[in-house]
Every structure is written in C-alpha cells, then in structure tokens.
Design a protein around this motif. Structure first.
Motif, PDB file in Angstrom:
ATOM      1  N   ALA A   1     -47.806   0.112 -27.004  1.00 41.15           N
ATOM      2  CA  ALA A   1     -47.619  -1.219 -27.580  1.00 41.15           C
ATOM      3  C   ALA A   1     -46.882  -1.233 -28.923  1.00 41.15           C
ATOM      4  O   ALA A   1     -46.849  -2.261 -29.581  1.00 41.15           O
ATOM      5  CB  ALA A   1     -48.974  -1.913 -27.714  1.00 41.15           C
ATOM      6  N   LEU A   2     -46.282  -0.140 -29.303  1.00 42.69           N
ATOM      7  CA  LEU A   2     -45.545  -0.119 -30.561  1.00 42.69           C
ATOM      8  C   LEU A   2     -44.168  -0.774 -30.397  1.00 42.69           C
ATOM      9  O   LEU A   2     -43.512  -0.632 -29.364  1.00 42.69           O
ATOM     10  CB  LEU A   2     -45.358   1.319 -31.052  1.00 42.69           C
ATOM     11  CG  LEU A   2     -46.628   2.086 -31.406  1.00 42.69           C
ATOM     12  CD1 LEU A   2     -46.279   3.525 -31.750  1.00 42.69           C
ATOM     13  CD2 LEU A   2     -47.356   1.409 -32.560  1.00 42.69           C
TER      14      LEU A   2
ATOM     15  N   GLN B   1     -36.240   0.885 -28.130  1.00 45.18           N
ATOM     16  CA  GLN B   1     -35.683   1.895 -27.220  1.00 45.18           C
ATOM     17  C   GLN B   1     -35.207   1.244 -25.924  1.00 45.18           C
ATOM     18  O   GLN B   1     -34.137   1.578 -25.409  1.00 45.18           O
ATOM     19  CB  GLN B   1     -36.733   2.964 -26.909  1.00 45.18           C
ATOM     20  CG  GLN B   1     -37.017   3.894 -28.057  1.00 45.18           C
ATOM     21  CD  GLN B   1     -38.161   4.865 -27.740  1.00 45.18           C
ATOM     22  OE1 GLN B   1     -38.635   4.951 -26.615  1.00 45.18           O
ATOM     23  NE2 GLN B   1     -38.606   5.587 -28.758  1.00 45.18           N
ATOM     24  N   TYR B   2     -36.007   0.308 -25.397  1.00 41.32           N
ATOM     25  CA  TYR B   2     -35.616  -0.376 -24.160  1.00 41.32           C
ATOM     26  C   TYR B   2     -34.370  -1.228 -24.371  1.00 41.32           C
ATOM     27  O   TYR B   2     -33.510  -1.302 -23.485  1.00 41.32           O
ATOM     28  CB  TYR B   2     -36.772  -1.215 -23.615  1.00 41.32           C
ATOM     29  CG  TYR B   2     -37.952  -0.388 -23.169  1.00 41.32           C
ATOM     30  CD1 TYR B   2     -37.776   0.752 -22.398  1.00 41.32           C
ATOM     31  CD2 TYR B   2     -39.247  -0.752 -23.510  1.00 41.32           C
ATOM     32  CE1 TYR B   2     -38.860   1.516 -21.994  1.00 41.32           C
ATOM     33  CE2 TYR B   2     -40.336   0.001 -23.109  1.00 41.32           C
ATOM     34  CZ  TYR B   2     -40.143   1.138 -22.350  1.00 41.32           C
ATOM     35  OH  TYR B   2     -41.210   1.892 -21.946  1.00 41.32           O
ATOM     36  N   GLU B   3     -34.256  -1.860 -25.529  1.00 37.12           N
ATOM     37  CA  GLU B   3     -33.049  -2.625 -25.826  1.00 37.12           C
ATOM     38  C   GLU B   3     -31.829  -1.708 -25.800  1.00 37.12           C
ATOM     39  O   GLU B   3     -30.774  -2.077 -25.259  1.00 37.12           O
ATOM     40  CB  GLU B   3     -33.164  -3.307 -27.192  1.00 37.12           C
ATOM     41  CG  GLU B   3     -34.085  -4.503 -27.197  1.00 37.12           C
ATOM     42  CD  GLU B   3     -34.307  -5.096 -28.587  1.00 37.12           C
ATOM     43  OE1 GLU B   3     -33.637  -4.658 -29.563  1.00 37.12           O
ATOM     44  OE2 GLU B   3     -35.151  -6.004 -28.700  1.00 37.12           O
TER      45      GLU B   3
ATOM     46  N   LYS C   1     -28.546  -1.794 -23.350  1.00 41.36           N
ATOM     47  CA  LYS C   1     -27.191  -1.823 -23.914  1.00 41.36           C
ATOM     48  C   LYS C   1     -26.285  -0.754 -23.292  1.00 41.36           C
ATOM     49  O   LYS C   1     -25.076  -0.929 -23.228  1.00 41.36           O
ATOM     50  CB  LYS C   1     -27.227  -1.669 -25.430  1.00 41.36           C
ATOM     51  CG  LYS C   1     -27.585  -2.954 -26.147  1.00 41.36           C
ATOM     52  CD  LYS C   1     -27.375  -2.800 -27.636  1.00 41.36           C
ATOM     53  CE  LYS C   1     -27.660  -4.095 -28.359  1.00 41.36           C
ATOM     54  NZ  LYS C   1     -26.741  -5.162 -28.016  1.00 41.36           N
ATOM     55  N   LYS C   2     -26.882   0.321 -22.816  1.00 41.29           N
ATOM     56  CA  LYS C   2     -26.084   1.342 -22.135  1.00 41.29           C
ATOM     57  C   LYS C   2     -25.463   0.776 -20.863  1.00 41.29           C
ATOM     58  O   LYS C   2     -24.356   1.135 -20.493  1.00 41.29           O
ATOM     59  CB  LYS C   2     -26.945   2.561 -21.799  1.00 41.29           C
ATOM     60  CG  LYS C   2     -27.335   3.382 -22.998  1.00 41.29           C
ATOM     61  CD  LYS C   2     -28.241   4.532 -22.584  1.00 41.29           C
ATOM     62  CE  LYS C   2     -28.790   5.259 -23.795  1.00 41.29           C
ATOM     63  NZ  LYS C   2     -29.786   6.280 -23.403  1.00 41.29           N
TER      64      LYS C   2
ATOM     65  N   GLU D   1     -24.271  -7.629 -24.178  1.00 36.52           N
ATOM     66  CA  GLU D   1     -25.307  -8.656 -24.060  1.00 36.52           C
ATOM     67  C   GLU D   1     -26.295  -8.565 -25.234  1.00 36.52           C
ATOM     68  O   GLU D   1     -26.607  -7.472 -25.706  1.00 36.52           O
ATOM     69  CB  GLU D   1     -26.053  -8.522 -22.733  1.00 36.52           C
ATOM     70  CG  GLU D   1     -25.171  -8.662 -21.509  1.00 36.52           C
ATOM     71  CD  GLU D   1     -24.458  -9.994 -21.390  1.00 36.52           C
ATOM     72  OE1 GLU D   1     -24.819 -10.953 -22.091  1.00 36.52           O
ATOM     73  OE2 GLU D   1     -23.516 -10.086 -20.583  1.00 36.52           O
ATOM     74  N   PRO D   2     -26.805  -9.713 -25.678  1.00 34.36           N
ATOM     75  CA  PRO D   2     -27.738  -9.746 -26.815  1.00 34.36           C
ATOM     76  C   PRO D   2     -29.193  -9.543 -26.374  1.00 34.36           C
ATOM     77  O   PRO D   2     -29.992 -10.473 -26.334  1.00 34.36           O
ATOM     78  CB  PRO D   2     -27.515 -11.161 -27.384  1.00 34.36           C
ATOM     79  CG  PRO D   2     -27.158 -11.988 -26.184  1.00 34.36           C
ATOM     80  CD  PRO D   2     -26.376 -11.063 -25.270  1.00 34.36           C
ATOM     81  N   TRP D   3     -29.540  -8.336 -26.044  1.00 37.60           N
ATOM     82  CA  TRP D   3     -30.868  -8.020 -25.511  1.00 37.60           C
ATOM     83  C   TRP D   3     -31.964  -8.190 -26.563  1.00 37.60           C
ATOM     84  O   TRP D   3     -31.792  -7.798 -27.712  1.00 37.60           O
ATOM     85  CB  TRP D   3     -30.902  -6.587 -24.998  1.00 37.60           C
ATOM     86  CG  TRP D   3     -29.967  -6.333 -23.861  1.00 37.60           C
ATOM     87  CD1 TRP D   3     -28.780  -5.649 -23.922  1.00 37.60           C
ATOM     88  CD2 TRP D   3     -30.112  -6.761 -22.508  1.00 37.60           C
ATOM     89  NE1 TRP D   3     -28.193  -5.624 -22.682  1.00 37.60           N
ATOM     90  CE2 TRP D   3     -28.991  -6.294 -21.792  1.00 37.60           C
ATOM     91  CE3 TRP D   3     -31.088  -7.491 -21.829  1.00 37.60           C
ATOM     92  CZ2 TRP D   3     -28.809  -6.536 -20.433  1.00 37.60           C
ATOM     93  CZ3 TRP D   3     -30.916  -7.732 -20.472  1.00 37.60           C
ATOM     94  CH2 TRP D   3     -29.792  -7.254 -19.785  1.00 37.60           C
TER      95      TRP D   3
END
Length: 188
Positions: free
Chosen positions: A72-73, A79-81, A85-86, A91-93
C-alpha cells in the motif's frame, strides 16, 4: 443530445473507441489486483458524445485504480505509472491504490476498488471500466443514470449535510465543466 440508455450501450460506445481500448488493454497488461480505469476517462467520453463533440476533450490524467492492502505504499503507484509509460509514454497516467485512498476522504478504509469508486465526489465520475480477457466490465456503484443524463450530483458521502459537501461544491466549481459541456445540469 445523443442518448446512451443502458450499460450495454455504454460498453458499445467504449468498445468502438480505439484509443480507449488501447488504454484498457495497456492497463490489463499490468495485472493489478481489482484494477479499473475510471473518473474522467469514462465521464468525458460520455459527455463528449452527449454534446456531439467531434474531438475528444483532453484529459488532465488517466485515472487507474487498484486495490492491494499488502503493498500500500505510494512508491508502488509511481512504479506502475512508469510501467504504463513504457507502453504509452504520451499518456498522463495516474495510478492510485484504493487500499490507502480512504485517508484522502477521511473515511473508513475501503474494502475494494469499487468501494473506493463509491466514495468519489460526483456520481458521473464514480464509474470505472476495465478489460478482462477482451470483455468490458463496468463498475458503477451509484448507477450510470446521472452520467448518461448529463447530470452532476454528489455521491452519498458528499451530499448536502455531510462534512464533505463543501469539497464537492469546490471541486465542481474548480473543474468548470459547464464551460466545456454547457448542457450539463449541476446539482448542489
């Protein structure tokens, strides 16, 4: 205004939009637990159609939510954003774990992503969509009627009389949605 009357019609609208399907396919690749793309991603598409706009209204961000009590940090969200982006770098994630977002609304901990969506400020924003094995699913804890009717109203947690109602009113004022979609009906 064009009419969208059912959840199935909403799914067909999304399925016919290649950009939306690209976004949903990309999010599905991450396999985040209980993940959805929500808020303006769905809302703006519907309002653009209701207003017969020829071009998509640009989004400030693409809201991706998921639910993971173990990790939950906020660092995981970032990291997922970066992973998203890769795949689609332009896109504005914006990725948020609903297991920690109850703090923002000063509420009890959410039990799922849909519980988090239920605590979004406005009913037409409290809608998510996801793609699982090429099948679209809609999460609409307050239904889709306000969204497809062009009505902005507070969700139960943000209704008049609650301590959160001012947050709703300020948000609606700051978003200035009627300048983009003049046919909207705003309920305070």
């Amino acid at each position: 205004m064009k009419l969208i009357k059912t959840e199935e019609a909403l799914k067909r609208l999304i399925a016919a939009d290649d950009w939306m399907i690209d976004i949903l396919t990309t999010v599905e690749k991450l396999q985040l637990p209980d993940s959805w793309v929500c808020a303006g991603f769905v809302r703006s598409k519907v309002w653009d159609v209701l207003h017969e706009k020829k071009y998509r209204t640009p989004l400030a961000d693409i809201d991706v939510i998921y639910f993971d009590k173990v990790n939950a940090l906020e660092d995981y969200e970032k990291q997922y954003e970066q992973e998203l982006k890769k795949y689609l770098p332009d896109e504005p994630w914006s990725v948020k774990n609903q297991a920690r977002m109850h703090v923002v609304n000063n509420s009890e901990p959410y039990q799922s992503s849909i519980d988090g969506i239920a605590h979004f400020p406005e009913t037409p924003t409290a809608i998510g969509v996801r793609l699982i094995n090429e099948k679209l699913e809609i999460a609409a804890p307050h239904g889709i009627q306000y969204l497809i009717s062009g009505i902005v109203a507070p969700t139960p947690y943000f209704q008049k009389g609650s301590q959160m109602h001012e947050v709703y009113k300020n948000r609606v004022h700051n978003k200035q949605w009627k300048s983009l979609w003049p046919k909207l009906q705003i309920i305070y």
